[in-house]
Design a protein around this motif. Structure first.
Motif, PDB file in Angstrom:
ATOM      1  N   LEU A 189      41.679  41.864  43.263  1.00 16.12           N
ATOM      2  CA  LEU A 189      42.219  40.765  42.461  1.00 16.12           C
ATOM      3  C   LEU A 189      41.654  40.805  41.038  1.00 16.12           C
ATOM      4  CD1 LEU A 189      42.072  37.860  45.080  1.00 16.12           C
ATOM      5  CD2 LEU A 189      44.133  38.905  44.136  1.00 16.12           C
ATOM      6  N   ASP A 190      40.365  41.099  40.932  1.00 18.32           N
ATOM      7  CA  ASP A 190      39.766  41.229  39.604  1.00 18.32           C
ATOM      8  C   ASP A 190      40.395  42.379  38.828  1.00 18.32           C
ATOM      9  OD1 ASP A 190      38.081  39.103  40.024  1.00 18.32           O
ATOM     10  OD2 ASP A 190      36.390  40.337  40.709  1.00 18.32           O
ATOM     11  N   LEU A 191      40.704  43.460  39.540  1.00 17.89           N
ATOM     12  CA  LEU A 191      41.338  44.602  38.885  1.00 17.89           C
ATOM     13  C   LEU A 191      42.727  44.241  38.379  1.00 17.89           C
ATOM     14  CD1 LEU A 191      41.082  47.613  38.176  1.00 17.89           C
ATOM     15  CD2 LEU A 191      42.091  48.130  40.415  1.00 17.89           C
ATOM     16  N   MET A 192      43.478  43.464  39.163  1.00 17.37           N
ATOM     17  CA  MET A 192      44.806  43.033  38.721  1.00 17.37           C
ATOM     18  C   MET A 192      44.701  42.145  37.487  1.00 17.37           C
ATOM     19  SD  MET A 192      46.945  44.495  40.779  1.00 17.37           S
ATOM     20  CE  MET A 192      48.491  43.621  40.554  1.00 17.37           C
ATOM     21  N   ARG A 193      43.679  41.284  37.443  1.00 19.29           N
ATOM     22  CA  ARG A 193      43.489  40.450  36.250  1.00 19.29           C
ATOM     23  C   ARG A 193      43.089  41.303  35.041  1.00 19.29           C
ATOM     24  NH1 ARG A 193      41.693  36.528  40.181  1.00 19.29           N
ATOM     25  NH2 ARG A 193      39.602  37.449  40.221  1.00 19.29           N
ATOM     26  N   THR A 194      42.302  42.341  35.311  1.00 22.01           N
ATOM     27  CA  THR A 194      41.922  43.233  34.216  1.00 22.01           C
ATOM     28  C   THR A 194      43.136  43.913  33.603  1.00 22.01           C
ATOM     29  OG1 THR A 194      39.783  43.647  35.273  1.00 22.01           O
ATOM     30  CG2 THR A 194      40.516  45.246  33.618  1.00 22.01           C
ATOM     31  N   TYR A 195      44.099  44.253  34.466  1.00 16.82           N
ATOM     32  CA  TYR A 195      45.329  44.885  33.988  1.00 16.82           C
ATOM     33  C   TYR A 195      46.347  43.868  33.464  1.00 16.82           C
ATOM     34  CZ  TYR A 195      43.820  49.284  36.166  1.00 16.82           C
ATOM     35  OH  TYR A 195      43.135  50.430  36.490  1.00 16.82           O
ATOM     36  N   HIS A 196      45.965  42.600  33.408  1.00 12.38           N
ATOM     37  CA  HIS A 196      46.832  41.524  32.918  1.00 12.38           C
ATOM     38  C   HIS A 196      48.128  41.440  33.734  1.00 12.38           C
ATOM     39  CE1 HIS A 196      44.207  40.915  29.473  1.00 12.38           C
ATOM     40  NE2 HIS A 196      44.246  42.219  29.247  1.00 12.38           N
ATOM     41  N   ALA A 197      47.977  41.624  35.053  1.00 14.17           N
ATOM     42  CA  ALA A 197      49.147  41.509  35.927  1.00 14.17           C
ATOM     43  C   ALA A 197      49.563  40.048  36.033  1.00 14.17           C
ATOM     44  CB  ALA A 197      48.839  42.066  37.319  1.00 14.17           C
ATOM     45  N   SER A 198      50.863  39.836  36.067  1.00 15.31           N
ATOM     46  CA  SER A 198      51.383  38.481  36.240  1.00 15.31           C
ATOM     47  C   SER A 198      51.176  38.030  37.679  1.00 15.31           C
ATOM     48  CB  SER A 198      52.867  38.443  35.882  1.00 15.31           C
ATOM     49  OG  SER A 198      53.612  39.209  36.824  1.00 15.31           O
ATOM     50  N   PRO A 199      51.238  36.702  37.941  1.00 12.49           N
ATOM     51  CA  PRO A 199      51.121  36.238  39.333  1.00 12.49           C
ATOM     52  C   PRO A 199      52.147  36.887  40.252  1.00 12.49           C
ATOM     53  CG  PRO A 199      50.879  34.398  37.828  1.00 12.49           C
ATOM     54  CD  PRO A 199      51.273  35.580  36.985  1.00 12.49           C
ATOM     55  N   ALA A 200      53.380  37.061  39.772  1.00  9.08           N
ATOM     56  CA  ALA A 200      54.409  37.691  40.597  1.00  9.08           C
ATOM     57  C   ALA A 200      54.034  39.133  40.927  1.00  9.08           C
ATOM     58  CB  ALA A 200      55.756  37.641  39.881  1.00  9.08           C
ATOM     59  N   GLN A 201      53.491  39.868  39.950  1.00  9.03           N
ATOM     60  CA  GLN A 201      53.069  41.243  40.205  1.00  9.03           C
ATOM     61  C   GLN A 201      51.886  41.287  41.169  1.00  9.03           C
ATOM     62  OE1 GLN A 201      52.465  42.296  36.051  1.00  9.03           O
ATOM     63  NE2 GLN A 201      54.230  43.703  36.106  1.00  9.03           N
ATOM     64  N   ARG A 207      48.925  40.954  47.185  1.00 12.56           N
ATOM     65  CA  ARG A 207      48.817  39.928  48.217  1.00 12.56           C
ATOM     66  C   ARG A 207      49.797  40.155  49.372  1.00 12.56           C
ATOM     67  NH1 ARG A 207      45.609  35.506  47.162  1.00 12.56           N
ATOM     68  NH2 ARG A 207      44.984  35.138  44.985  1.00 12.56           N
ATOM     69  N   PHE A 208      51.055  40.463  49.069  1.00 11.76           N
ATOM     70  CA  PHE A 208      52.024  40.665  50.145  1.00 11.76           C
ATOM     71  C   PHE A 208      51.666  41.856  51.038  1.00 11.76           C
ATOM     72  CE2 PHE A 208      55.188  38.003  47.733  1.00 11.76           C
ATOM     73  CZ  PHE A 208      55.344  37.062  48.740  1.00 11.76           C
ATOM     74  N   PRO A 209      51.348  43.042  50.474  1.00 17.35           N
ATOM     75  CA  PRO A 209      50.932  44.145  51.361  1.00 17.35           C
ATOM     76  C   PRO A 209      49.710  43.809  52.212  1.00 17.35           C
ATOM     77  CG  PRO A 209      51.490  44.988  49.188  1.00 17.35           C
ATOM     78  CD  PRO A 209      51.483  43.490  49.075  1.00 17.35           C
ATOM     79  N   ALA A 210      48.744  43.073  51.615  1.00 18.80           N
ATOM     80  CA  ALA A 210      47.542  42.714  52.374  1.00 18.80           C
ATOM     81  C   ALA A 210      47.844  41.719  53.494  1.00 18.80           C
ATOM     82  CB  ALA A 210      46.491  42.126  51.427  1.00 18.80           C
ATOM     83  N   SER A 211      48.905  40.932  53.319  1.00 21.66           N
ATOM     84  CA  SER A 211      49.216  39.885  54.299  1.00 21.66           C
ATOM     85  C   SER A 211      50.026  40.390  55.488  1.00 21.66           C
ATOM     86  CB  SER A 211      50.002  38.757  53.615  1.00 21.66           C
ATOM     87  OG  SER A 211      51.305  39.200  53.278  1.00 21.66           O
ATOM     88  N   LEU A 212      50.593  41.607  55.402  1.00 25.37           N
ATOM     89  CA  LEU A 212      51.517  42.056  56.448  1.00 25.37           C
ATOM     90  C   LEU A 212      50.882  42.117  57.839  1.00 25.37           C
ATOM     91  CD1 LEU A 212      53.588  44.797  54.577  1.00 25.37           C
ATOM     92  CD2 LEU A 212      54.320  42.509  55.290  1.00 25.37           C
ATOM     93  N   PRO A 213      49.652  42.650  58.010  1.00 24.37           N
ATOM     94  CA  PRO A 213      49.062  42.628  59.362  1.00 24.37           C
ATOM     95  C   PRO A 213      48.934  41.216  59.927  1.00 24.37           C
ATOM     96  CG  PRO A 213      47.859  44.134  57.936  1.00 24.37           C
ATOM     97  CD  PRO A 213      48.795  43.380  57.054  1.00 24.37           C
ATOM     98  N   HIS A 214      48.554  40.261  59.088  1.00 27.26           N
ATOM     99  CA  HIS A 214      48.443  38.869  59.535  1.00 27.26           C
ATOM    100  C   HIS A 214      49.825  38.296  59.864  1.00 27.26           C
ATOM    101  CE1 HIS A 214      44.177  38.422  58.307  1.00 27.26           C
ATOM    102  NE2 HIS A 214      44.512  39.307  57.390  1.00 27.26           N
TER     103      HIS A 214
END
Length: 290
Positions: A189-201, A207-214
């Protein structure tokens, strides 16, 4: 591929052992369950083709636990002709359709709620207790009420059962998906913020790939809940087909052999639906195969 096949074969071993043990215990348990009713039937003076309670335990017309031959006869009687609306295969298809539609509605609703729960702590604090409370209402009580309410708006037949199934199944999806969305690695998540990723990105790529097993774990729970909800809805409302309708009819007729056969069909349907979710999980998350 060889490792995957060997792991599946190893997983089937314990299942086969349990099946063999259950098969070995079935006959003595059947005799123990039926010997009392058989003795009372003989004492009442009923004419049976047996002389002792133990001998009659496998020949009762409405046994507590049917003998294997009675189960086989009941299976043939209730399964043919296959396309008949009175046969179990047709009614299993109806219940399966209601369950899958209910699961689809529950998945859409659950994922939507999970997104809101993760996005807003205030929304979570305000709604989560009510979501928990909604699952404490007995479905037997709420099914007729929902059927009447939906009927006032012209929603009848197949759809009310699916909605009732979705009502039971959405909660595990919402809880599992929200937990999955929060399971992303904080460093990522910190890396995504470093890359200035939008919430949708961030949601789409992390988040979606990480949530699939759950999510798929929750769906395995939800599909069985949806099946139970469909059957209970068929029993509790006016139904012209489905496993619940057949259970209600044969219960009124005190046909215990038929009830056992119907429950067997329901168990097979439940296992099949969970297997379908497993297959979908392997297709959507090929990286998680072991």
């Amino acid at each position: 591929m060889t490792t995957l096949r060997s792991s599946r074969a190893a997983g089937l071993g314990p299942m086969l052992i349990v099946a063999l043990i259950a098969s070995a215990l079935y006959w003595p348990l059947m005799l123990a369950a039926n010997v009392g009713p058989a003795g009372r039937t003989l004492a009442s003076g009923a004419e049976l083709d047996c002389r002792t309670a133990l001998a009659c335990a496998s020949q009762l017309r409405n046994p507590v636990v049917p003998a294997p031959a009675q189960l086989a006869q009941g299976f043939v009687r209730l399964s043919t002709p296959v396309t008949s609306p009175l046969a179990l295969p047709y009614n299993v298809g109806v219940t399966a359709g209601e369950t899958l539609l209910g699961l689809l509605l529950a998945t859409v609703t659950g994922i939507g709620l999970a997104l809101l729960l993760v996005a807003s702590r205030a929304f979570e604090r305000a709604t989560l207790p009510w979501l928990v409370a909604s699952q404490t209402v007995p479905v037997v009580a709420i099914a007729p009420m929902l059927a009447v309410l939906l009927g006032q708006y012209g929603v009848q037949g197949f759809l009310p059962k699916a909605i009732i199934a979705a009502y039971i199944a959405f909660f595990p999806v919402a809880v599992g998906m929200s937990r999955g969305l929060r399971s992303a690695d904080p460093l990522h998540l910190d890396l995504m913020r470093t890359y200035h990723a939008s919430p949708a990105q961030t949601y789409r790529l992390l988040r979606f790939p990480a949530s699939l097993p759950h999510l798929f774990t929750a769906l395995k729970v939800a599909v069985t809940s949806a099946l139970v909800g469909s059957i209970v809805a068929e029993i509790s409302t006016i139904s012209f087909s489905g496993l619940g309708k057949m259970l209600a009819e044969n219960s009124r007729a005190s046909d215990t052999v038929a009830l056992w056969v119907i429950m067997g069909y329901g168990a097979v349907l439940g296992v099949t639906l969970v297997a379908l979710v497993n297959a979908l999980e392997r297709w959507v998350t090929p990286w998680s195969r072991r």
